[in-house]
Design an enzyme around this catalytic site. Sequence first.
Site, short mmCIF file in Angstrom:
data_model
loop_
_atom_site.label_atom_id
_atom_site.label_comp_id
_atom_site.label_asym_id
_atom_site.label_seq_id
_atom_site.Cartn_x
_atom_site.Cartn_y
_atom_site.Cartn_z
N CYS A 1 0.82 -1.21 0.00
CA CYS A 1 0.00 0.00 0.00
C CYS A 1 0.86 1.27 0.00
O CYS A 1 1.51 1.56 -1.00
CB CYS A 1 -0.98 -0.03 1.17
SG CYS A 1 -2.34 1.14 0.99
N HIS B 1 -3.95 -4.98 -0.13
CA HIS B 1 -3.63 -5.51 1.20
C HIS B 1 -3.68 -7.04 1.17
O HIS B 1 -4.74 -7.65 1.36
CB HIS B 1 -4.61 -4.97 2.24
CG HIS B 1 -4.33 -3.57 2.65
ND1 HIS B 1 -3.60 -3.24 3.77
CD2 HIS B 1 -4.66 -2.40 2.06
CE1 HIS B 1 -3.50 -1.93 3.86
NE2 HIS B 1 -4.14 -1.39 2.84
N GLU C 1 -2.71 -9.12 3.31
CA GLU C 1 -2.84 -9.76 4.62
C GLU C 1 -4.26 -10.23 4.91
O GLU C 1 -4.50 -10.90 5.92
CB GLU C 1 -2.36 -8.83 5.73
CG GLU C 1 -3.27 -7.66 6.06
CD GLU C 1 -3.14 -6.50 5.11
OE1 GLU C 1 -3.89 -5.51 5.27
OE2 GLU C 1 -2.29 -6.56 4.19
#
Length: 393
Positions: A284, A368, A370
């Site tokens: 990001c 993202h 994750e």
Amino acid sequence: MTDAPSPHAASAASPFSRGGLMLADGTFFEGTGFGALGAGLGEVCFNTAMTGYQEILSDPSYAGQIVAFTFPHVGIVGTNAEDIETLTPAVRGLIVRADAENPSNYRNLQALDAWLKKHNIPAVAGLDTRALTALIREKGMPHGVVVNAGPSGAIDKDALLAKARGFAGLEGLDLAKEVSATQTYKWNEMPWAWGKGYAAEDKPGFRVTVIDYGVKRNILRLLAGMGADITVVPATSTAEDVLRHQPHGVLLSNGPGDPAATGEYAIPTIKGVIESGVPVFGICLGHQMLGLALGAKTKKMAQGHHGANHPVKDLTTGKVEIVSMNHGFTVDRDSLPEGVSETHVSLFDDTNCGIALDGKDVFSVQYHPEASPGPMDSHYLFERFAEAAKKRA
């Protein structure tokens, strides 16, 4: 000044609390206030995720912003002490069509209204979020003020309008310093497991230094789950600060604000880390600043990307993955220098979503990976980074 219609049929945490959203163009959306009393000033964006509102609201990348959810009913599963990305949320305010007053989930510890009060976040329900989303799509992310005036509080529209028009915006604003750790610390908490919670990594196999521009906890958890011995350093750390921990890999975290502003102090550090030869992985804001460090440019987006359902194509494999997004700036692909390849693109608007330094283990993505909230299509990026780091261990 115009008033947008309020769908009063929507329920809210308190039917007696006056609230609303004032935009800098004079549009006022009337609603019902909940969460903390007071006003929140920021850039208004919409998020299309249908789940994960607690992770979204605690994402440090939302510093300086007010989040409007397009999903109509928010707060359904309440809140808990585990699904958070930082201890001190930085979001300026929340907008929902309807707030769930009676959450139902076995992990629920606190209703969203009480959680917002705890973190001093004002919110408003009962707004026509479809109309607000359409406005943002047409005109870009506006500056605004969300207000919860309480049962007997007055709403001074003129004062709110002046406040909204006085907001300078996010361009040129360095917010990473506001959400970054101020001291170096260690991390060993691994990903959440059903019935077990968070376990600790006690036998790491390689070292990673994470530069914290507003890092989400699940990034750290996934790294720990890969076997990393993690050291987190502040955003303002120098290359010497980063490398003295002898990392086998360096991660550039997500974060808020204008990458060019944060880059004033971050770019020299990133260049020094790249020159050391260690693998680098940017996420990001970390992706945007890696782009700047490699010679590219960034630019502000009109609506940005905020949601958990964005399709991205991996140009290296041809595969499409569904990802979480949260950004208002993007790397300008036309500015990518020779030796830097574009690896991922958004299938919504064809903006850049990934780059790599040719011949080096230096890469980054705009989204993202994750998965907090999901989906989990992009976990392979952590595996790729871990494998590169292990080669140096």
